[in-house]
Design a protein around this motif. Structure first.
Motif, mmCIF file in Angstrom:
data_model
loop_
_atom_site.group_PDB
_atom_site.id
_atom_site.type_symbol
_atom_site.label_atom_id
_atom_site.label_comp_id
_atom_site.label_asym_id
_atom_site.label_seq_id
_atom_site.Cartn_x
_atom_site.Cartn_y
_atom_site.Cartn_z
ATOM 1 N N ARG A 1 -1.134 6.159 7.768
ATOM 2 C CA ARG A 1 -2.353 6.906 7.475
ATOM 3 C C ARG A 1 -2.544 6.945 5.967
ATOM 4 O O ARG A 1 -1.594 6.787 5.200
ATOM 5 C CB ARG A 1 -2.307 8.305 8.065
ATOM 6 N N ARG A 2 -3.770 7.137 5.556
ATOM 7 C CA ARG A 2 -4.097 7.217 4.136
ATOM 8 C C ARG A 2 -3.528 8.496 3.543
ATOM 9 O O ARG A 2 -3.485 9.524 4.197
ATOM 10 C CB ARG A 2 -5.618 7.230 3.948
ATOM 11 N N ASP A 3 -3.154 8.431 2.274
ATOM 12 C CA ASP A 3 -2.774 9.628 1.531
ATOM 13 C C ASP A 3 -3.947 9.946 0.605
ATOM 14 O O ASP A 3 -4.073 9.371 -0.485
ATOM 15 C CB ASP A 3 -1.479 9.405 0.742
ATOM 16 N N GLU A 4 -4.802 10.814 1.073
ATOM 17 C CA GLU A 4 -6.050 11.105 0.362
ATOM 18 C C GLU A 4 -5.803 11.690 -1.028
ATOM 19 O O GLU A 4 -6.562 11.416 -1.954
ATOM 20 C CB GLU A 4 -6.936 12.036 1.189
ATOM 21 N N ALA A 5 -4.745 12.478 -1.180
ATOM 22 C CA ALA A 5 -4.447 13.067 -2.490
ATOM 23 C C ALA A 5 -4.086 11.986 -3.505
ATOM 24 O O ALA A 5 -4.524 12.032 -4.659
ATOM 25 C CB ALA A 5 -3.318 14.088 -2.371
ATOM 26 N N VAL A 6 -3.310 11.007 -3.086
ATOM 27 C CA VAL A 6 -2.932 9.912 -3.990
ATOM 28 C C VAL A 6 -4.152 9.055 -4.319
ATOM 29 O O VAL A 6 -4.345 8.651 -5.469
ATOM 30 C CB VAL A 6 -1.794 9.062 -3.392
ATOM 31 N N ILE A 7 -4.977 8.791 -3.328
ATOM 32 C CA ILE A 7 -6.191 7.998 -3.567
ATOM 33 C C ILE A 7 -7.085 8.716 -4.573
ATOM 34 O O ILE A 7 -7.586 8.099 -5.525
ATOM 35 C CB ILE A 7 -6.920 7.706 -2.246
ATOM 36 N N ALA A 8 -7.266 10.017 -4.409
ATOM 37 C CA ALA A 8 -8.092 10.784 -5.340
ATOM 38 C C ALA A 8 -7.482 10.794 -6.744
ATOM 39 O O ALA A 8 -8.203 10.647 -7.739
ATOM 40 C CB ALA A 8 -8.269 12.217 -4.831
ATOM 41 N N ALA A 9 -6.160 10.919 -6.826
ATOM 42 C CA ALA A 9 -5.494 10.909 -8.131
ATOM 43 C C ALA A 9 -5.657 9.554 -8.812
ATOM 44 O O ALA A 9 -5.887 9.487 -10.027
ATOM 45 C CB ALA A 9 -4.015 11.248 -7.968
ATOM 46 N N PHE A 10 -5.543 8.480 -8.042
ATOM 47 C CA PHE A 10 -5.735 7.145 -8.608
ATOM 48 C C PHE A 10 -7.158 7.002 -9.146
ATOM 49 O O PHE A 10 -7.363 6.532 -10.271
ATOM 50 C CB PHE A 10 -5.461 6.060 -7.569
ATOM 51 N N LEU B 1 0.826 -1.207 0.000
ATOM 52 C CA LEU B 1 0.000 0.000 0.000
ATOM 53 C C LEU B 1 0.864 1.261 0.000
ATOM 54 O O LEU B 1 0.535 2.253 -0.658
ATOM 55 C CB LEU B 1 -0.941 -0.004 1.206
ATOM 56 N N ARG B 2 1.980 1.221 0.717
ATOM 57 C CA ARG B 2 2.894 2.367 0.755
ATOM 58 C C ARG B 2 3.571 2.562 -0.605
ATOM 59 O O ARG B 2 3.678 3.687 -1.106
ATOM 60 C CB ARG B 2 3.929 2.178 1.855
ATOM 61 N N LYS B 3 4.000 1.460 -1.224
ATOM 62 C CA LYS B 3 4.650 1.544 -2.536
ATOM 63 C C LYS B 3 3.705 2.138 -3.582
ATOM 64 O O LYS B 3 4.129 2.917 -4.439
ATOM 65 C CB LYS B 3 5.125 0.156 -2.972
ATOM 66 N N ALA B 4 2.428 1.786 -3.493
ATOM 67 C CA ALA B 4 1.434 2.333 -4.415
ATOM 68 C C ALA B 4 1.102 3.785 -4.075
ATOM 69 O O ALA B 4 0.484 4.483 -4.883
ATOM 70 C CB ALA B 4 0.165 1.486 -4.390
ATOM 71 N N GLY B 5 1.502 4.230 -2.890
ATOM 72 C CA GLY B 5 1.264 5.605 -2.476
ATOM 73 C C GLY B 5 -0.021 5.819 -1.707
ATOM 74 O O GLY B 5 -0.336 6.944 -1.323
ATOM 75 N N PHE B 6 -0.783 4.763 -1.476
ATOM 76 C CA PHE B 6 -2.070 4.898 -0.807
ATOM 77 C C PHE B 6 -1.949 5.239 0.677
ATOM 78 O O PHE B 6 -2.877 5.779 1.267
ATOM 79 C CB PHE B 6 -2.907 3.625 -0.961
ATOM 80 N N VAL B 7 -0.834 4.874 1.286
ATOM 81 C CA VAL B 7 -0.604 5.197 2.695
ATOM 82 C C VAL B 7 0.793 5.787 2.847
ATOM 83 O O VAL B 7 1.677 5.555 2.022
ATOM 84 C CB VAL B 7 -0.755 3.970 3.632
ATOM 85 N N THR B 8 0.947 6.541 3.913
ATOM 86 C CA THR B 8 2.260 7.020 4.309
ATOM 87 C C THR B 8 2.563 6.407 5.667
ATOM 88 O O THR B 8 1.655 6.021 6.409
ATOM 89 C CB THR B 8 2.308 8.555 4.407
ATOM 90 N N SER B 9 3.835 6.304 5.973
ATOM 91 C CA SER B 9 4.224 5.744 7.263
ATOM 92 C C SER B 9 5.159 6.696 7.972
ATOM 93 O O SER B 9 5.885 7.467 7.332
ATOM 94 C CB SER B 9 4.894 4.380 7.085
ATOM 95 N N GLU B 10 5.101 6.645 9.277
ATOM 96 C CA GLU B 10 5.963 7.472 10.108
ATOM 97 C C GLU B 10 6.416 6.622 11.285
ATOM 98 O O GLU B 10 5.601 5.986 11.947
ATOM 99 C CB GLU B 10 5.187 8.690 10.590
ATOM 100 N N ARG B 11 7.699 6.622 11.505
ATOM 101 C CA ARG B 11 8.291 5.803 12.563
ATOM 102 C C ARG B 11 8.481 6.654 13.817
ATOM 103 O O ARG B 11 8.960 7.780 13.751
ATOM 104 C CB ARG B 11 9.636 5.284 12.064
#
Length: 102
Positions: free
Chosen positions: A82-91, A64-74
């Motif tokens: 968390r979801r990346d809403e901008a990437v989801i909308a672009a997809f 999911l991260r590779k596709a850009g749908f989520v971002t991760s923070e350590r």
């Protein structure tokens, strides 16, 4: 946007469910007090909700991260997603355009 890579990430019902769950933080237990100010959901909560092994969830989240749908923070030993809403909308826009346009 690589539509094929995005579709590959979505070609699994559990990964789609994870994206659905991540729409609302209330789908998971409350954050620990030391994580209350952080955005996203701890991978352990995702794993618990999905009832899958840590390695499987790690693989799913990586897709999911590779596709850009989520971002991760350590944060220390914890990883929050968390979801990346901008990437989801672009997809969704790109996919819709590909299906509708000749």
């Amino acid at each position: 946007m690589d539509i094929d890579a995005a579709l590959a990430a979505l070609n699994n019902p559990t990964r789609r469910k994870i994206l659905e769950w991540l729409k609302d933080r209330d789908n998971f237990p409350p954050a620990l007090p030391e994580h209350a100010e952080l955005e996203g959901v701890c991978v352990a909560y995702i794993q618990d909700k999905a009832q899958l092994s840590q390695s499987t969830i790690s693989t799913y989240m990586a897709a999911l991260r590779k596709a850009g749908f989520v971002t991760s923070e350590r944060h220390g030993q914890w990883t929050f997603y968390r979801r990346d809403e901008a990437v989801i909308a672009a997809f969704l826009s790109a996919f819709d355009g590909e299906l509708r346009n000749p």
